[in-house]
Design a protein around this motif. Structure first.
Motif, PDB file in Angstrom:
ATOM      1  N   THR A 223      -2.996   7.414   3.290  1.00 16.06           N
ATOM      2  CA  THR A 223      -4.244   8.075   3.677  1.00 16.06           C
ATOM      3  C   THR A 223      -5.329   7.680   2.689  1.00 16.06           C
ATOM      4  OG1 THR A 223      -2.948   9.937   4.467  1.00 16.06           O
ATOM      5  CG2 THR A 223      -5.310  10.285   4.207  1.00 16.06           C
ATOM      6  N   ILE A 224      -6.345   7.014   3.185  1.00 14.99           N
ATOM      7  CA  ILE A 224      -7.408   6.540   2.303  1.00 14.99           C
ATOM      8  C   ILE A 224      -8.587   7.500   2.365  1.00 14.99           C
ATOM      9  CG2 ILE A 224      -9.076   4.691   1.894  1.00 14.99           C
ATOM     10  CD1 ILE A 224      -7.020   2.719   2.946  1.00 14.99           C
ATOM     11  N   GLY A 225      -8.935   8.104   1.207  1.00 16.47           N
ATOM     12  CA  GLY A 225     -10.159   8.894   1.150  1.00 16.47           C
ATOM     13  C   GLY A 225     -11.301   7.894   1.236  1.00 16.47           C
ATOM     14  N   GLN A 226     -11.532   7.205   0.125  1.00 18.33           N
ATOM     15  CA  GLN A 226     -12.429   6.053   0.116  1.00 18.33           C
ATOM     16  C   GLN A 226     -11.821   5.001  -0.793  1.00 18.33           C
ATOM     17  OE1 GLN A 226     -16.289   8.470  -0.372  1.00 18.33           O
ATOM     18  NE2 GLN A 226     -17.011   6.573   0.540  1.00 18.33           N
ATOM     19  N   GLN A 292     -15.034  10.446  -4.536  1.00 23.32           N
ATOM     20  CA  GLN A 292     -14.036  10.442  -3.474  1.00 23.32           C
ATOM     21  C   GLN A 292     -13.177   9.178  -3.443  1.00 23.32           C
ATOM     22  OE1 GLN A 292     -17.377  11.159  -3.489  1.00 23.32           O
ATOM     23  NE2 GLN A 292     -17.984  11.302  -1.359  1.00 23.32           N
ATOM     24  N   VAL A 293     -13.479   8.195  -4.291  1.00 17.81           N
ATOM     25  CA  VAL A 293     -12.690   6.961  -4.279  1.00 17.81           C
ATOM     26  C   VAL A 293     -11.283   7.250  -4.794  1.00 17.81           C
ATOM     27  CG1 VAL A 293     -12.430   4.642  -5.257  1.00 17.81           C
ATOM     28  CG2 VAL A 293     -14.674   5.429  -4.510  1.00 17.81           C
ATOM     29  N   THR A 294     -10.301   7.043  -3.924  1.00 17.25           N
ATOM     30  CA  THR A 294      -8.910   7.319  -4.305  1.00 17.25           C
ATOM     31  C   THR A 294      -8.117   6.035  -4.552  1.00 17.25           C
ATOM     32  OG1 THR A 294      -8.380   7.467  -1.950  1.00 17.25           O
ATOM     33  CG2 THR A 294      -8.766   9.541  -3.108  1.00 17.25           C
ATOM     34  N   ILE A 295      -8.610   4.925  -3.998  1.00 17.62           N
ATOM     35  CA  ILE A 295      -7.864   3.665  -4.102  1.00 17.62           C
ATOM     36  C   ILE A 295      -8.792   2.520  -4.499  1.00 17.62           C
ATOM     37  CG2 ILE A 295      -6.591   1.913  -2.770  1.00 17.62           C
ATOM     38  CD1 ILE A 295      -5.408   4.131  -1.104  1.00 17.62           C
ATOM     39  N   VAL A 296      -8.317   1.712  -5.436  1.00 14.82           N
ATOM     40  CA  VAL A 296      -8.981   0.448  -5.764  1.00 14.82           C
ATOM     41  C   VAL A 296      -7.986  -0.671  -5.476  1.00 14.82           C
ATOM     42  CG1 VAL A 296      -9.792  -1.019  -7.650  1.00 14.82           C
ATOM     43  CG2 VAL A 296     -10.597   1.326  -7.480  1.00 14.82           C
ATOM     44  N   VAL A 297      -8.455  -1.708  -4.795  1.00 22.79           N
ATOM     45  CA  VAL A 297      -7.604  -2.869  -4.525  1.00 22.79           C
ATOM     46  C   VAL A 297      -8.239  -4.093  -5.185  1.00 22.79           C
ATOM     47  CG1 VAL A 297      -6.613  -4.387  -2.769  1.00 22.79           C
ATOM     48  CG2 VAL A 297      -6.817  -1.931  -2.311  1.00 22.79           C
ATOM     49  N   ASN A 298      -7.476  -4.761  -6.032  1.00 18.76           N
ATOM     50  CA  ASN A 298      -7.900  -6.056  -6.557  1.00 18.76           C
ATOM     51  C   ASN A 298      -7.340  -7.122  -5.629  1.00 18.76           C
ATOM     52  OD1 ASN A 298      -9.387  -5.356  -8.932  1.00 18.76           O
ATOM     53  ND2 ASN A 298      -7.458  -4.824  -9.925  1.00 18.76           N
ATOM     54  N   PHE A 299      -8.150  -7.556  -4.649  1.00 23.44           N
ATOM     55  CA  PHE A 299      -7.686  -8.590  -3.718  1.00 23.44           C
ATOM     56  C   PHE A 299      -7.447  -9.881  -4.493  1.00 23.44           C
ATOM     57  CE2 PHE A 299      -7.979 -11.538  -0.097  1.00 23.44           C
ATOM     58  CZ  PHE A 299      -7.139 -10.888   0.794  1.00 23.44           C
ATOM     59  N   GLY A 328      -5.555   8.598  -9.235  1.00 19.18           N
ATOM     60  CA  GLY A 328      -6.023   7.465  -8.443  1.00 19.18           C
ATOM     61  C   GLY A 328      -4.927   6.430  -8.298  1.00 19.18           C
ATOM     62  N   LEU A 329      -5.159   5.482  -7.389  1.00 21.09           N
ATOM     63  CA  LEU A 329      -4.203   4.398  -7.150  1.00 21.09           C
ATOM     64  C   LEU A 329      -4.912   3.055  -7.277  1.00 21.09           C
ATOM     65  CD1 LEU A 329      -2.425   5.732  -3.919  1.00 21.09           C
ATOM     66  CD2 LEU A 329      -1.329   5.418  -6.141  1.00 21.09           C
ATOM     67  N   ALA A 330      -4.253   2.090  -7.883  1.00 26.22           N
ATOM     68  CA  ALA A 330      -4.795   0.731  -7.971  1.00 26.22           C
ATOM     69  C   ALA A 330      -3.724  -0.249  -7.509  1.00 26.22           C
ATOM     70  CB  ALA A 330      -5.221   0.413  -9.401  1.00 26.22           C
ATOM     71  N   PHE A 331      -4.096  -1.111  -6.550  1.00 23.14           N
ATOM     72  CA  PHE A 331      -3.182  -2.128  -6.036  1.00 23.14           C
ATOM     73  C   PHE A 331      -3.718  -3.511  -6.369  1.00 23.14           C
ATOM     74  CE2 PHE A 331      -2.589   1.490  -3.120  1.00 23.14           C
ATOM     75  CZ  PHE A 331      -1.210   1.665  -3.219  1.00 23.14           C
TER      76      PHE A 331
END
Length: 369
Positions: A223-226, A292-299, A328-331
């Protein structure tokens, strides 16, 4: 504003910043720790609302950060009658011969330099508080560094100087000491640098198409908040944006190619929650404070040169989530040949970044629990 007690940087720095006589400060503080509120409070405490000329000057590396800091000033100074903010940023056209009457001026180095020396909109000798925010970024760009030093040299001797940086590698500290005389110094230990409330993972991928599949699996499982997705190049950011849109995903794109006004609209829509997923190059890694940012993705992992990880940018990127102690989550999407870069990030920050299988939907779903 919802502050019940000071954060660590506020507790340590505020007594120094509010002291009488004023004291200079060099402080290391990551985004999301409350440092903006701290130096804004210091600026407001020095302002005399009866004097209609600039008394506080804040230098930031980007338009976005200038606007965000100004919003904090406006919010914190809501009941401080007749105290106003001027924005010395690209795109804010001010007529020649204007005399700036706002007490607090916030802007980027080049525009501030023009306002102070070329256009003479303000008398820099009357500035009482000088703030350099994100000094590590200012220092990383030669012209920003030179411009900041030129502004600082024109200030009066009794002007209070406050410098903040998320990282304090030796060159940054040397720059800070050169620009701030007789400072108090607040420096974090290395183990305090990593945001422990952000869980960090990586997927080992073959190519960008494989990364894209992994990203879509995250979309489907969590579930992605932002979320903010970072790409190293504009080309990749565009490719990812159009791929997501084509597959029916909602996303918006922020890159340096946009005009100042377009960037402002994109960020405001993201802040307001109208857009849930923001794809960005590093222009957005600093100064975007969206709770509200819950996820950061380093593409793609941030790099300096071909095979060297950019630790400071990695820290700033993942710092977009986990604001003020929230989880928070970081992928990280990592090609096989770049796994050593990831290991160097682990080693630098003394952390573990867990490997995930993007096809293991059950494992992905468990991350949220």
């Amino acid at each position: 504003m919802g502050f019940n007690r000071p954060s660590k940087i506020q507790e340590t720095a505020l007594p120094m910043m509010l002291a009488d006589p004023p004291q200079n400060l060099i402080a290391q503080s990551q985004s999301g720790t409350g440092k903006t509120a701290a130096f804004v409070l210091a600026m407001l405490s020095r302002v005399n609302p009866n004097n209609t000329f600039p008394q506080c000057l804040c230098v930031t590396p980007t338009f976005e950060l200038a606007v965000q800091t100004g919003r904090v000033v406006e919010k914190m100074g809501k009941f401080f009658v007749n105290v106003n903010v001027a924005y010395a940023v690209q795109g804010n056209r001010v007529a020649r011969g204007t005399v700036i009457k706002e007490q607090i001026v916030i802007g980027t180095p080049g525009t501030l330099l023009d306002w102070c020396f070329k256009l003479k909109f303000m008398d820099i000798r009357k500035i009482q508080v000088f703030v350099l925010d994100e000094a590590d970024v200012l220092m990383s760009k030669q012209n920003f560094s030179d411009q900041s030093v030129r502004i600082q040299r024109a200030l009066s001797q009794d002007c209070q100087m406050l410098l903040f940086s998320a990282t304090f590698e030796d060159p940054v500290l040397q720059f800070a000491k050169r620009i701030v005389p007789d400072p108090n110094i607040i420096k974090l230990r290395r183990e305090e640098l990593t945001l422990s409330n952000i869980r960090q993972y990586y997927f080992e991928c073959e190519n960008k198409e494989d990364k894209y599949r992994a990203l879509c699996n995250i979309y489907g499982s969590i579930t992605i908040g932002q979320a903010i997705i970072f790409c190293q190049t504009r080309k990749n950011a565009k490719w990812l944006y159009w791929s997501l849109v084509k597959d029916g995903h909602q996303a918006t794109l922020l890159s340096g190619e946009l005009t100042v006004d377009q960037r402002a609209v994109v960020i405001q829509n993201f802040r307001d929650g109208k857009d849930k997923v923001l794809i960005s190059t590093n222009v957005c890694a600093r100064g975007i404070d969206v709770k509200q940012v819950t996820i950061v993705v380093n593409f793609s992992l941030p790099t300096k040169g071909l095979h060297v990880a950019d630790f400071e940018t990695y820290l700033h990127r993942i710092g977009r989530t986990g604001r003020f102690g929230k989880n928070g989550l970081a992928f990280n999407m990592v090609e096989k040949h770049n796994v050593p870069l990831l290991f160097s990030i682990q080693e630098h920050f003394k952390i573990i970044i867990k490997r995930l299988d993007s096809e293991d939907i059950e494992a992905l779903e468990e991350i949220e629990d």
